[in-house]
Write a protein that holds these residues in place. Structure first.
Motif, PDB file in Angstrom:
ATOM      1  N   LEU A  64      23.703 -29.695 -33.357  1.00  0.00           N
ATOM      2  CA  LEU A  64      23.196 -31.061 -33.261  1.00  0.00           C
ATOM      3  C   LEU A  64      21.940 -31.277 -34.108  1.00  0.00           C
ATOM      4  O   LEU A  64      21.685 -32.398 -34.553  1.00  0.00           O
ATOM      5  N   LEU A  65      21.192 -30.223 -34.359  1.00  0.00           N
ATOM      6  CA  LEU A  65      20.073 -30.320 -35.296  1.00  0.00           C
ATOM      7  C   LEU A  65      20.610 -30.603 -36.696  1.00  0.00           C
ATOM      8  O   LEU A  65      20.106 -31.492 -37.399  1.00  0.00           O
ATOM      9  N   VAL A  66      21.630 -29.872 -37.082  1.00  0.00           N
ATOM     10  CA  VAL A  66      22.222 -30.077 -38.407  1.00  0.00           C
ATOM     11  C   VAL A  66      22.738 -31.506 -38.536  1.00  0.00           C
ATOM     12  O   VAL A  66      22.472 -32.188 -39.534  1.00  0.00           O
ATOM     13  N   PHE A  67      23.449 -31.977 -37.503  1.00  0.00           N
ATOM     14  CA  PHE A  67      23.967 -33.342 -37.567  1.00  0.00           C
ATOM     15  C   PHE A  67      22.830 -34.366 -37.611  1.00  0.00           C
ATOM     16  O   PHE A  67      22.890 -35.333 -38.365  1.00  0.00           O
ATOM     17  N   VAL A  96      24.996 -23.011 -40.027  1.00  0.00           N
ATOM     18  CA  VAL A  96      23.945 -23.203 -41.024  1.00  0.00           C
ATOM     19  C   VAL A  96      22.857 -22.191 -40.722  1.00  0.00           C
ATOM     20  O   VAL A  96      22.246 -22.218 -39.658  1.00  0.00           O
ATOM     21  N   ARG A  97      22.640 -21.285 -41.638  1.00  0.00           N
ATOM     22  CA  ARG A  97      21.612 -20.271 -41.477  1.00  0.00           C
ATOM     23  C   ARG A  97      20.243 -20.875 -41.787  1.00  0.00           C
ATOM     24  O   ARG A  97      20.150 -21.820 -42.561  1.00  0.00           O
ATOM     25  N   LEU A 135      30.449 -27.989 -43.605  1.00  0.00           N
ATOM     26  CA  LEU A 135      29.738 -27.508 -42.425  1.00  0.00           C
ATOM     27  C   LEU A 135      30.085 -28.312 -41.178  1.00  0.00           C
ATOM     28  O   LEU A 135      30.161 -27.771 -40.078  1.00  0.00           O
ATOM     29  N   ALA A 136      30.259 -29.620 -41.332  1.00  0.00           N
ATOM     30  CA  ALA A 136      30.574 -30.499 -40.202  1.00  0.00           C
ATOM     31  C   ALA A 136      31.186 -31.779 -40.737  1.00  0.00           C
ATOM     32  O   ALA A 136      30.986 -32.144 -41.903  1.00  0.00           O
ATOM     33  N   ARG A 137      31.910 -32.455 -39.857  1.00  0.00           N
ATOM     34  CA  ARG A 137      32.449 -33.769 -40.201  1.00  0.00           C
ATOM     35  C   ARG A 137      32.366 -34.653 -38.967  1.00  0.00           C
ATOM     36  O   ARG A 137      32.350 -34.161 -37.842  1.00  0.00           O
TER      37      ARG A 137
END
Length: 162
Positions: A64-67, A96-97, A135-137
């Motif tokens: 959720l941080l990445v999003f 995500v590193r 990474l995400a969609r």
């Protein structure tokens, strides 16, 4: 369409319009602050020793941080975009590193007038690593402000079609 998609008048948006953002690095500080803010201190994100023996072999950023960071990269124009109405089908495809860089690609999937003042815009987002890995969609619904000129043009168009 370029990144100016989010500055476009509602009635000028077209299904298929595309955009891409600049990139952003996900840092150690981002992960620490997100864990503090949300209370999500899962060791996969916060404990290097624990994470070393995990499936990923190291700490990774919260999904959720990445999003959230990805959404922050999209330049929602406050003169056009009223609110994010929905996030649908958010799927995380790869970790995500810490130190990884993300960017967003997207396209308009629908435009629906809601009333004379607002419209609903569907947007498909892809969060990618700078190297291109998905990474995400997610699918978003965004409430868009219609301008006075657009409302008048819509009314004129209805009168001409009568």
């Amino acid at each position: 369409m370029t990144i100016t998609t989010f500055s476009t008048q509602f009635d000028a948006l077209r299904v298929g319009d595309q955009f891409a953002t600049s990139s952003r690095v996900i840092t150690e500080e981002d992960v620490q602050r997100f864990a503090e803010l949300t209370g999500d201190d899962h060791p996969q994100h916060t404990d290097a020793a624990w994470a070393a023996s995990s499936l990923f072999g190291e700490r990774v950023a919260h999904g959720l941080l990445v999003f959230s960071c990805a959404a922050g990269l999209v330049p929602f124009d406050p003169e056009r975009v009223v609110a994010l109405r929905a996030v649908r089908d958010l799927v995380f495809k790869a970790p995500v590193r810490l130190g990884g860089s993300i960017r967003v690609e997207g396209r308009v999937t629908s435009t629906t007038p809601l009333d004379e003042r607002t419209g609903l815009v569907g947007v498909a987002l892809r969060v990618r690593e700078t190297g291109g890995q998905l990474l995400a969609r997610a699918a978003l619904e965004v409430i868009w402000k219609r301008t006075l000129e657009q409302r008048e043009a819509a009314v004129d168009g209805q009168m001409e079609g009568s």
